[in-house]
Enzyme design. Structure first.
Site, mmCIF file in Angstrom:
data_model
loop_
_atom_site.group_PDB
_atom_site.id
_atom_site.type_symbol
_atom_site.label_atom_id
_atom_site.label_comp_id
_atom_site.label_asym_id
_atom_site.label_seq_id
_atom_site.Cartn_x
_atom_site.Cartn_y
_atom_site.Cartn_z
ATOM 1 N N GLU A 36 0.872 -1.170 0.000
ATOM 2 C CA GLU A 36 0.000 0.000 0.000
ATOM 3 C C GLU A 36 0.915 1.228 0.000
ATOM 4 O OE1 GLU A 36 -2.760 0.410 3.276
ATOM 5 O OE2 GLU A 36 -3.515 2.282 2.415
ATOM 6 N N ARG A 262 5.545 -12.817 9.496
ATOM 7 C CA ARG A 262 6.172 -11.498 9.299
ATOM 8 C C ARG A 262 7.588 -11.524 9.826
ATOM 9 N NH1 ARG A 262 2.350 -7.356 8.892
ATOM 10 N NH2 ARG A 262 3.863 -5.707 9.215
ATOM 11 N N LYS A 272 4.836 0.654 9.043
ATOM 12 C CA LYS A 272 4.896 1.939 8.347
ATOM 13 C C LYS A 272 4.260 3.047 9.176
ATOM 14 C CE LYS A 272 3.321 0.082 4.518
ATOM 15 N NZ LYS A 272 2.552 -0.024 3.302
HETATM 16 P P1 ATP Z 1 2.864 -2.068 7.636
HETATM 17 O O1 ATP Z 1 2.166 -2.509 8.864
HETATM 18 O O2 ATP Z 1 4.292 -1.785 7.849
HETATM 19 O O3 ATP Z 1 2.164 -0.967 6.900
HETATM 20 P P2 ATP Z 1 1.621 -3.775 5.814
HETATM 21 O O4 ATP Z 1 1.518 -5.235 5.812
HETATM 22 O O5 ATP Z 1 0.390 -3.009 6.104
HETATM 23 O O6 ATP Z 1 2.821 -3.354 6.713
HETATM 24 P P3 ATP Z 1 1.729 -3.475 2.989
HETATM 25 O O7 ATP Z 1 2.163 -2.324 2.189
HETATM 26 O O8 ATP Z 1 0.317 -3.846 2.975
HETATM 27 O O9 ATP Z 1 2.207 -3.208 4.460
HETATM 28 O O10 ATP Z 1 2.652 -4.740 2.686
HETATM 29 C C1 ATP Z 1 2.975 -5.207 1.403
HETATM 30 C C2 ATP Z 1 3.380 -6.641 1.518
HETATM 31 O O11 ATP Z 1 4.495 -6.772 2.385
HETATM 32 C C3 ATP Z 1 2.272 -7.482 2.109
HETATM 33 O O12 ATP Z 1 2.167 -8.677 1.380
HETATM 34 C C4 ATP Z 1 2.711 -7.732 3.515
HETATM 35 O O13 ATP Z 1 2.210 -8.925 4.000
HETATM 36 C C5 ATP Z 1 4.236 -7.728 3.387
HETATM 37 N N1 ATP Z 1 4.853 -7.331 4.637
HETATM 38 C C6 ATP Z 1 4.636 -6.207 5.345
HETATM 39 N N2 ATP Z 1 5.345 -6.196 6.486
HETATM 40 C C7 ATP Z 1 6.043 -7.350 6.509
HETATM 41 C C8 ATP Z 1 6.955 -7.959 7.438
HETATM 42 N N3 ATP Z 1 7.292 -7.350 8.583
HETATM 43 N N4 ATP Z 1 7.477 -9.165 7.127
HETATM 44 C C9 ATP Z 1 7.156 -9.774 5.978
HETATM 45 N N5 ATP Z 1 6.305 -9.272 5.075
HETATM 46 C C10 ATP Z 1 5.745 -8.077 5.327
HETATM 47 MG MG MG Z 2 -1.258 -2.838 4.910
#
Ligand code: ATP
Ligand code: MG
Length: 556
Positions: A36, A262, A272
């Site tokens: 995102e 994760r 983020k």
């Molecule tokens: P954040 O909480 O940091 O915003 P998110 O999962 O909401 O993380 P996205 O932009 O939706 O962020 O993530 C893009 C991809 O990266 C998704 O498939 C998510 O599952 C993966 N991802 C995000 N954080 C991690 C992590 N700590 N370890 C492994 N994969 C991750």
């Molecule tokens: Mg997300």
């Protein structure tokens, strides 16, 4: 389709290999990385990128980059550009054009109408509070919304009116009609669309309704022919909804969702939202502050793409969550730079040394290897003359046990040069040491004469042939192992007050007047340092960021 042998196998790879071997999976493997655009990518995303692009590479498939952009208020073009740059920097190429979930807004809208027509979705007018109350809890089943049984025609009309701007934010939502008593809360008539009067970075003001993640994601995957939709464990409970959506529309294909744990790193945060707070509240110098666990921050600090990929390989992919030690990331960059980084000498806290028995008008050019184990990297010229600098911390008057550096009347070798002995300590009016007057032994250039042993080797630069520079000594941003565990108070309380020490007036050997911008140096005895291009341009002299120390100083 053979697996790349040098990479460690992970369970997802094995599972696909198995399906391929049994003939259950015959198409090309297609994955996607779906960020995102609401912030910069962090080291956790690196794991997901390496996994998704790695699986595609292993099976000669394809991996898409898709922006999951259904929350226009939180998203921006700045984040899109930064994310593209980070993925490319890590060394991956997405298949075809960059994609956006917003590319599918028209299709998503039609699928929503399809669900309404099939009696599988309805427009609901409960307020947010009432909806939460009707939803029940983990212990109690929910209750049906009073709007659940309105006719498909009525829902369709209301949904179109929502789209056409006839209702305000929050007045109506479109919900799936699944099961208000399901033990899985995600299946209790989840919201599919909500009203949001917000300009979208891709679609402008075309829409005032936006689809929810759980509706958008499976359909976007299906539209792109994704075969394996890899996501983190918190989506395990959403998988039944993912499948429900695709089972109930005329889906172009049925991707398979597979969850993995994760990546969590100790001494830092991987969210983020929380990283954005550090940026917004100016606790760091932007998203690419070298202390940030963002990909852009690691790049600015001197991490190489190879080291980040190696780290992701070391971490592996599994179902069991856990926290990885920051020391492992530091190990990966140290190993990579040890074999590749050019060597140089930099005196961080210069102390003047005058060689009283060396001619004032003489200069000798010493030839040192760029890398001691790799002759192919060539040699560098390091001039020696009467006035030199050593590090203030390499001299003491009261000699502790096992002191391997300079002290009064002790002899020490200056790396690659001569052995010197300290004869006199000069102080200023305040008593501070400002100069050491030393003698050199002309018979010691590169060799120890019979029976002679200097007390150690220290680094140095000469006054006339060194260049002034600034050094940013970065350390971990947090001094707490789990800075964002809610039990431990506010994460700001755990910021390491010593995460940045700026040294003005350091001196680096002449060969670094115009430093490399693609790889850090190893400053002998100090660590790995990377030229910060932005700060260098602003300062008018080289500025180096410490990537990592030579040894792990945090290990217990
Ligand atoms: P954040 O909480 O940091 O915003 P998110 O999962 O909401 O993380 P996205 O932009 O939706 O962020 O993530 C893009 C991809 O990266 C998704 O498939 C998510 O599952 C993966 N991802 C995000 N954080 C991690 C992590 N700590 N370890 C492994 N994969 C991750
Ligand atoms: Mg997300």
């Amino acid at each position: 389709m053979s697996a790349e042998s040098k990479k460690a196998h992970n369970f997802i790879q094995s599972l696909i290999e198995d399906a391929v071997t049994k003939g259950e999976h015959t198409q090309q493997v297609v994955t996607r990385f779906p960020p995102e655009p609401n912030g910069y990518l962090h080291v956790g995303h690196a794991k997901s990128i390496c996994l998704n692009f790695g699986i595609a590479e292993t099976f000669a498939g394809a991996c898409n980059l898709r922006f999951d952009d259904t929350n226009p208020e939180k998203e921006s073009q700045e984040y899109i550009d930064a994310i593209k740059k980070d993925v490319e920097w890590l060394g991956y190429t997405w298949a075809g054009n960059v994609r956006y979930a917003s590319d599918y807004f028209d299709a998503l809208y039609s699928f929503a109408e399809e669900l309404i027509e099939k009696g599988k979705a309805y427009v609901c007018a409960l307020s947010a509070e009432d909806m939460a109350e009707y939803r029940g809890s983990l212990k109690e089943p929910g209750r049906n919304s009073p709007y659940r049984d309105r006719s498909a025609e009525e829902s369709l009309k209301l949904f179109r009116d929502m789209r056409d701007g006839k209702y305000q934010n929050g007045e109506l939502v479109l919900r799936a009609k699944i099961d208000m008593a399901s033990p899985n809360m995600n299946l209790r008539d989840p919201i599919l669309y909500r009203i949001r009067y917000a300009e979208h970075h891709q679609t402008g003001n075309k829409w005032c309704i936006y689809p929810m993640y759980d509706f958008t994601h499976p359909i976007s995957d299906a539209m792109e022919g994704i075969t394996h939709s890899l996501c983190t464990l918190e989506f395990e409970d959403h998988r039944p909804l993912y499948d429900w959506v695709l089972d109930n529309i005329t889906a172009p294909c049925q991707p398979r969702q597979i969850e993995f744990a994760r990546l969590n790193l100790n001494y830092t945060i991987t969210s983020k939202r929380k990283l954005k707070r550090l940026v917004d509240e100016h606790m760091v110098d932007g998203w690419d502050d070298p202390r940030m666990p963002t990909i852009s921050g690691m790049r600015r600090r001197g991490y190489t793409p190879e080291s980040v990929r190696t780290f992701c390989d070391m971490v592996g992919v599994n179902k069991a969550g856990g926290t990885v030690d920051m020391g492992m990331l530091e190990f990966a960059i140290r190993e990579d730079l040890n074999t590749r980084a050019p060597r140089a000498m930099c005196v961080m806290r210069p102390l003047k040394v005058t060689i009283t028995n060396y001619p004032a008008d003489k200069t000798e050019t010493l030839i040192l290897p760029v890398h001691p184990q790799n002759p192919a990297m060539g040699q560098r010229e390091v001039p020696w003359s009467q006035t030199l600098y050593i590090d203030r911390e390499d001299f003491v008057e009261e000699v502790p046990r096992k002191w391997k550096r300079l002290a009064p009347d002790q002899a020490v070798r200056l790396r690659g040069g001569y052995v010197i002995t300290c004869k006199e300590v000069v102080r200023d009016a305040s008593g501070e040491i400002v100069e050491l007057r030393c003698e050199y032994d002309p018979a010691t250039l590169g060799v120890n004469p019979e029976g002679y042993k200097p007390n150690g080797v220290i680094h140095w630069v000469s006054e006339s042939s060194s260049v002034g520079c600034d050094i940013n000594l970065y350390d971990r941003l947090f001094n707490h192992e789990s800075p964002d565990s809610d039990k431990e108070g506010d994460l700001v309380d755990h910021l390491n007050p010593h995460s940045l020490e700026v040294l003005k007036g350091a001196r680096v050997e002449r060969s670094l007047a115009t430093p490399l911008t693609d790889l850090p140096y190893q400053f002998e005895r100090e660590g790995y340092f990377f030229c910060d291009q932005e700060l260098t341009a602003a300062a008018g002299k080289p500025v180096f960021n410490r990537t990592v120390t030579l040894r792990d100083s945090w290990a217990k």
